[in-house]
Motif scaffolding. Structure first.
Motif, PDB file in Angstrom:
ATOM      1  N   ARG A  91       0.866  -1.178   0.000  1.00 51.47           N
ATOM      2  CA  ARG A  91       0.000   0.000   0.000  1.00 51.47           C
ATOM      3  C   ARG A  91       0.902   1.227   0.000  1.00 51.47           C
ATOM      4  NH1 ARG A  91      -2.546  -0.935   5.241  1.00 51.47           N
ATOM      5  NH2 ARG A  91      -2.547   1.352   5.243  1.00 51.47           N
ATOM      6  N   LEU A  92       0.764   2.065  -1.009  1.00 50.63           N
ATOM      7  CA  LEU A  92       1.693   3.180  -1.171  1.00 50.63           C
ATOM      8  C   LEU A  92       1.622   4.152   0.005  1.00 50.63           C
ATOM      9  CD1 LEU A  92       3.835   4.352  -2.988  1.00 50.63           C
ATOM     10  CD2 LEU A  92       2.055   5.594  -4.234  1.00 50.63           C
ATOM     11  N   ASP A  93       0.422   4.406   0.529  1.00 48.16           N
ATOM     12  CA  ASP A  93       0.326   5.321   1.670  1.00 48.16           C
ATOM     13  C   ASP A  93       1.083   4.787   2.872  1.00 48.16           C
ATOM     14  OD1 ASP A  93      -1.550   3.226   1.945  1.00 48.16           O
ATOM     15  OD2 ASP A  93      -2.818   4.434   3.285  1.00 48.16           O
ATOM     16  N   LEU A  94       0.991   3.469   3.106  1.00 57.08           N
ATOM     17  CA  LEU A  94       1.712   2.847   4.216  1.00 57.08           C
ATOM     18  C   LEU A  94       3.219   2.923   3.984  1.00 57.08           C
ATOM     19  CD1 LEU A  94       1.912   1.147   6.795  1.00 57.08           C
ATOM     20  CD2 LEU A  94       1.554  -0.895   5.383  1.00 57.08           C
ATOM     21  N   LYS A  95       3.646   2.651   2.775  1.00 54.11           N
ATOM     22  CA  LYS A  95       5.086   2.700   2.475  1.00 54.11           C
ATOM     23  C   LYS A  95       5.617   4.123   2.627  1.00 54.11           C
ATOM     24  CE  LYS A  95       5.334  -1.423  -0.454  1.00 54.11           C
ATOM     25  NZ  LYS A  95       6.241  -2.222   0.400  1.00 54.11           N
ATOM     26  N   HIS A  96       4.828   5.139   2.231  1.00 55.38           N
ATOM     27  CA  HIS A  96       5.271   6.519   2.419  1.00 55.38           C
ATOM     28  C   HIS A  96       5.481   6.829   3.891  1.00 55.38           C
ATOM     29  CE1 HIS A  96       3.701   8.143  -1.708  1.00 55.38           C
ATOM     30  NE2 HIS A  96       4.920   7.621  -1.785  1.00 55.38           N
ATOM     31  N   ARG A  97       4.556   6.397   4.740  1.00 56.68           N
ATOM     32  CA  ARG A  97       4.703   6.663   6.188  1.00 56.68           C
ATOM     33  C   ARG A  97       5.928   5.946   6.746  1.00 56.68           C
ATOM     34  NH1 ARG A  97      -0.894   5.639   6.176  1.00 56.68           N
ATOM     35  NH2 ARG A  97      -0.605   3.673   7.319  1.00 56.68           N
ATOM     36  N   LEU A 124       8.070   5.642  -4.548  1.00 56.31           N
ATOM     37  CA  LEU A 124       8.453   5.516  -3.136  1.00 56.31           C
ATOM     38  C   LEU A 124       9.107   6.786  -2.613  1.00 56.31           C
ATOM     39  CD1 LEU A 124       9.979   1.903  -3.109  1.00 56.31           C
ATOM     40  CD2 LEU A 124       7.672   2.584  -2.424  1.00 56.31           C
ATOM     41  N   THR A 125       9.812   7.500  -3.494  1.00 56.78           N
ATOM     42  CA  THR A 125      10.595   8.665  -3.054  1.00 56.78           C
ATOM     43  C   THR A 125       9.894   9.990  -3.326  1.00 56.78           C
ATOM     44  OG1 THR A 125      11.768   8.743  -5.177  1.00 56.78           O
ATOM     45  CG2 THR A 125      12.768   7.426  -3.419  1.00 56.78           C
ATOM     46  N   GLN A 126       8.639   9.972  -3.774  1.00 54.53           N
ATOM     47  CA  GLN A 126       7.981  11.210  -4.189  1.00 54.53           C
ATOM     48  C   GLN A 126       7.740  12.171  -3.027  1.00 54.53           C
ATOM     49  OE1 GLN A 126       3.376   9.455  -4.413  1.00 54.53           O
ATOM     50  NE2 GLN A 126       4.619   9.638  -6.254  1.00 54.53           N
ATOM     51  N   GLN A 127       7.874  11.690  -1.791  1.00 57.40           N
ATOM     52  CA  GLN A 127       7.745  12.580  -0.625  1.00 57.40           C
ATOM     53  C   GLN A 127       9.083  12.793   0.083  1.00 57.40           C
ATOM     54  OE1 GLN A 127       4.561  11.267   1.949  1.00 57.40           O
ATOM     55  NE2 GLN A 127       3.010  11.354   0.312  1.00 57.40           N
ATOM     56  N   GLY A 128      10.169  12.486  -0.644  1.00 58.36           N
ATOM     57  CA  GLY A 128      11.503  12.787  -0.126  1.00 58.36           C
ATOM     58  C   GLY A 128      12.224  11.651   0.575  1.00 58.36           C
ATOM     59  N   ALA A 129      11.680  10.451   0.550  1.00 56.71           N
ATOM     60  CA  ALA A 129      12.322   9.326   1.238  1.00 56.71           C
ATOM     61  C   ALA A 129      13.609   8.907   0.530  1.00 56.71           C
ATOM     62  CB  ALA A 129      11.370   8.142   1.311  1.00 56.71           C
ATOM     63  N   ARG A 130      14.547   8.353   1.303  1.00 55.51           N
ATOM     64  CA  ARG A 130      15.806   7.804   0.758  1.00 55.51           C
ATOM     65  C   ARG A 130      15.654   6.285   0.718  1.00 55.51           C
ATOM     66  NH1 ARG A 130      20.736   5.862   2.852  1.00 55.51           N
ATOM     67  NH2 ARG A 130      20.055   6.221   5.013  1.00 55.51           N
ATOM     68  N   VAL A 131      15.349   5.732  -0.465  1.00 55.80           N
ATOM     69  CA  VAL A 131      15.075   4.300  -0.566  1.00 55.80           C
ATOM     70  C   VAL A 131      15.298   3.842  -2.001  1.00 55.80           C
ATOM     71  CG1 VAL A 131      12.608   4.754  -0.952  1.00 55.80           C
ATOM     72  CG2 VAL A 131      13.334   2.491  -0.179  1.00 55.80           C
ATOM     73  N   ILE A 132      15.718   2.616  -2.154  1.00 53.79           N
ATOM     74  CA  ILE A 132      15.773   1.971  -3.460  1.00 53.79           C
ATOM     75  C   ILE A 132      14.915   0.713  -3.407  1.00 53.79           C
ATOM     76  CG2 ILE A 132      18.060   2.818  -4.127  1.00 53.79           C
ATOM     77  CD1 ILE A 132      19.184   0.075  -3.239  1.00 53.79           C
ATOM     78  N   VAL A 133      14.519   0.225  -4.566  1.00 55.60           N
ATOM     79  CA  VAL A 133      13.845  -1.069  -4.637  1.00 55.60           C
ATOM     80  C   VAL A 133      14.920  -2.155  -4.567  1.00 55.60           C
ATOM     81  CG1 VAL A 133      12.569  -2.648  -6.133  1.00 55.60           C
ATOM     82  CG2 VAL A 133      11.865  -0.242  -5.938  1.00 55.60           C
ATOM     83  N   ALA A 134      14.748  -3.081  -3.649  1.00 53.30           N
ATOM     84  CA  ALA A 134      15.587  -4.289  -3.566  1.00 53.30           C
ATOM     85  C   ALA A 134      14.612  -5.459  -3.526  1.00 53.30           C
ATOM     86  CB  ALA A 134      16.473  -4.257  -2.327  1.00 53.30           C
ATOM     87  N   HIS A 135      14.179  -5.871  -4.712  1.00 52.23           N
ATOM     88  CA  HIS A 135      13.062  -6.808  -4.841  1.00 52.23           C
ATOM     89  C   HIS A 135      13.563  -8.245  -4.880  1.00 52.23           C
ATOM     90  CE1 HIS A 135       9.997  -8.902  -7.579  1.00 52.23           C
ATOM     91  NE2 HIS A 135       9.441  -8.809  -6.380  1.00 52.23           N
ATOM     92  N   PRO A 136      13.213  -9.069  -3.880  1.00 51.88           N
ATOM     93  CA  PRO A 136      13.680 -10.456  -3.815  1.00 51.88           C
ATOM     94  C   PRO A 136      12.646 -11.419  -4.385  1.00 51.88           C
ATOM     95  CG  PRO A 136      12.644  -9.911  -1.759  1.00 51.88           C
ATOM     96  CD  PRO A 136      12.446  -8.712  -2.669  1.00 51.88           C
ATOM     97  N   PHE A 137      12.992 -12.701  -4.332  1.00 49.92           N
ATOM     98  CA  PHE A 137      12.083 -13.749  -4.778  1.00 49.92           C
ATOM     99  C   PHE A 137      12.002 -14.826  -3.708  1.00 49.92           C
ATOM    100  CE2 PHE A 137      13.040 -11.326  -8.385  1.00 49.92           C
ATOM    101  CZ  PHE A 137      11.904 -11.363  -9.164  1.00 49.92           C
ATOM    102  N   ASN A 138      10.807 -15.321  -3.495  1.00 51.45           N
ATOM    103  CA  ASN A 138      10.535 -16.273  -2.420  1.00 51.45           C
ATOM    104  C   ASN A 138      10.911 -17.701  -2.836  1.00 51.45           C
ATOM    105  OD1 ASN A 138       9.421 -17.040   0.107  1.00 51.45           O
ATOM    106  ND2 ASN A 138       7.531 -17.654  -0.896  1.00 51.45           N
ATOM    107  N   PRO A 139      11.672 -18.442  -1.988  1.00 54.46           N
ATOM    108  CA  PRO A 139      12.162 -18.070  -0.671  1.00 54.46           C
ATOM    109  C   PRO A 139      13.455 -17.247  -0.745  1.00 54.46           C
ATOM    110  CG  PRO A 139      12.772 -20.336  -1.141  1.00 54.46           C
ATOM    111  CD  PRO A 139      11.951 -19.873  -2.305  1.00 54.46           C
ATOM    112  N   VAL A 140      13.457 -16.121  -0.056  1.00 51.33           N
ATOM    113  CA  VAL A 140      14.599 -15.201  -0.108  1.00 51.33           C
ATOM    114  C   VAL A 140      15.870 -15.885   0.396  1.00 51.33           C
ATOM    115  CG1 VAL A 140      15.431 -12.918   0.563  1.00 51.33           C
ATOM    116  CG2 VAL A 140      12.978 -13.321   0.315  1.00 51.33           C
TER     117      VAL A 140
END
Length: 465
Positions: A91-97, A124-140
């Motif tokens: 949920r983008l709102d949750l991730k922004h918080r 993810l960064t549209q509100q100024g957050a410092r983050v990159i996507v590090a997308h894994p695959f299950n099982p990590v």
């Protein structure tokens, strides 16, 4: 000894638990923040699976396991963290918080990664957050691929850590919805839904089509190398010229999505229950893990696909320091080495002895380069004493003592010991040095003979029991 590095996991579901296991089993301390009261149980179950499966990929033992701490707030979790991984619901709102807090609380030097499969870094960064996507695959904890998307410097900072814990970072050149791998999966998934909806195949039949055919090819060659071979001696160009026109045929419905009706959901869910409902999710996970370990170990032998990643990671795993005798093997017993009695089959005691012989040969210079040059040692006799049971997951240490080391002859005594120091078995191996070209016994190279003599002298007078 330097302090253990720390990873903070925000969100302790299946993916967050997989990240925790991957870091912990590679010696990192892990802190977890998740308000779910079941988080501890869920991560514990993922860890149990990881402890059972991941060591089976390697012929060396993983480092001592890091600690696991459950924190009451995000600030406590990320304090002094070297890596922060967010795996909260999509949920983008949750991730922004969450990312606003992580950007404020996490050390400036820490990597902040998001496990998201659905959002781009710009979102993810549209509100100024410092983050990159590090997308894994299950099982990590088993699959190596991590898709990195976002700021180039931040992605570059992340890569060494991912290599360190046995993962394969794939930096995506341009951000795009669903990154790379999930776009491919989505295309196949859509076609599968149509095949079920139109009554052409059941869920079981579609899975058989994948796992009995192209799924095996894809595991070690992907799609482009597979099709290059399909082009025969003329290669990829011939394949594309021959099969290119098929792209205009109405074979697929990739741009047309079946309506997600309750009837379609019930149809697929019912077929899926009939297909594998006789097994619990935990049983299915263990079956999946055992199969993945077996396939990836096969790929490891040839250095193909994920096997190359495992080999590179294993080279970073060091053997324990030697005392009186060199340690030539330090590894966990994989599930595949056990038999119907629940303990390690006798065949694999000899295999441990063989691995120890290879390790000792490398110590005296009779390594892969030496063998490629046409010289080696051939085993003529093994004697095994079975003293104590070994089970899947047991970590064993093998020391090697030279009993005979002169001329063409070498006799070694390998002691296989459990982690608590109990002697589980001994393997006594007698070998002759061989000229591989002539296929006859011969004297070893001078440097090898000298190194062997040093060990022979150092081990003289030791007990041979």
């Amino acid at each position: 000894m330097s302090a253990a590095k720390k990873a903070a996991i925000i969100g302790g579901g299946v993916i967050g638990g997989g990240w925790a296991a991957r870091f912990m089993l590679n010696g990192w301390d892990v802190s977890v923040f998740d308000p779910d009261p079941e988080a501890s149980r869920k991560i514990g179950e993922v860890l149990d699976n990881a402890r059972r499966a991941l060591p089976g990929l390697y012929d060396r033992a993983l480092p001592p396991e890091g600690s696991l701490t459950f924190c009451e707030n995000m600030a406590e979790a990320v304090a002094d963290a070297d890596w922060v991984q967010e795996s909260v619901p999509e949920r983008l709102d949750l991730k922004h918080r969450v990312h606003a807090e992580l950007t404020r609380l996490a050390p400036a030097t820490a990597v902040i990664g998001s496990s998201t499969s659905g959002f781009k870094p710009s979102e993810l960064t549209q509100q100024g957050a410092r983050v990159i996507v590090a997308h894994p695959f299950n099982p990590v904890y088993l699959l190596p691929l991590i898709e990195l998307v976002g700021d180039a410097d931040h992605c570059a900072l992340a890569e060494p850590t991912l290599h360190e814990i046995g993962l394969y970072p794939l930096t995506v050149r341009k951000e795009i919805d669903a990154h790379i791998a999930d776009r491919l999966l989505e295309a196949v998934w859509r076609e599968c839904l149509w095949l079920v909806k139109d009554g052409i195949a059941t869920t079981s039949e579609i899975d058989e089509a994948i796992r009995m055919g192209f799924g095996l090819r894809w595991a070690q060659m992907g799609i482009f190398e597979t099709y290059r071979i399909a082009g025969g001696e003329a290669g990829m160009k011939h394949f594309m010229e021959q099969f290119g026109p098929a792209l205009e045929w109405p074979w697929t419905k990739l741009m047309d999505v079946p309506e997600y009706t309750p009837e379609l959901v019930d149809l697929i869910a019912g077929q899926s229950d009939a297909q594998s409902g006789h097994m619990s999710i935990r049983e299915l996970e263990r079956l999946r893990d055992d199969n993945l370990v077996g396939m990836m170990r096969a790929l490891k032998k040839t250095g193909s696909g994920a096997g190359a990643v495992i080999t590179a990671h294993e080279a970073q795993l060091t053997l324990p320091d030697a005392t009186d005798l060199p340690v030539t093997v330090h590894r966990a017993i994989p599930q595949s080495w056990t038999d119907y009695n629940g303990h390690m089959n006798e065949t694999h005691y000899v295999e441990l002895g063989s691995q120890a012989t290879d390790g000792f040969m490398a110590l005296i210079g009779a390594d892969a380069e030496y063998i490629a040059g046409g010289q080696s040692y051939f085993t003529t006799e093994n004697t095994v004493r079975y003293l104590s049971e070994l089970h899947a997951g047991d970590v064993v240490r093998v020391t090697t003592q030279v009993l005979v080391g002169e001329g063409k002859k070498m006799q070694l005594l390998h002691r296989i010991m459990r982690a608590d120091g109990t002697l589980a078995a001994t393997v006594k191996s007698f070998m002759l040095h061989v000229d591989l070209g002539a296929r006859r016994s011969s004297l070893p190279a001078e440097a090898v003979a000298e190194r062997l003599a040093q060990y022979t002298q150092a081990h003289a007078g030791m007990s041979a029991e």
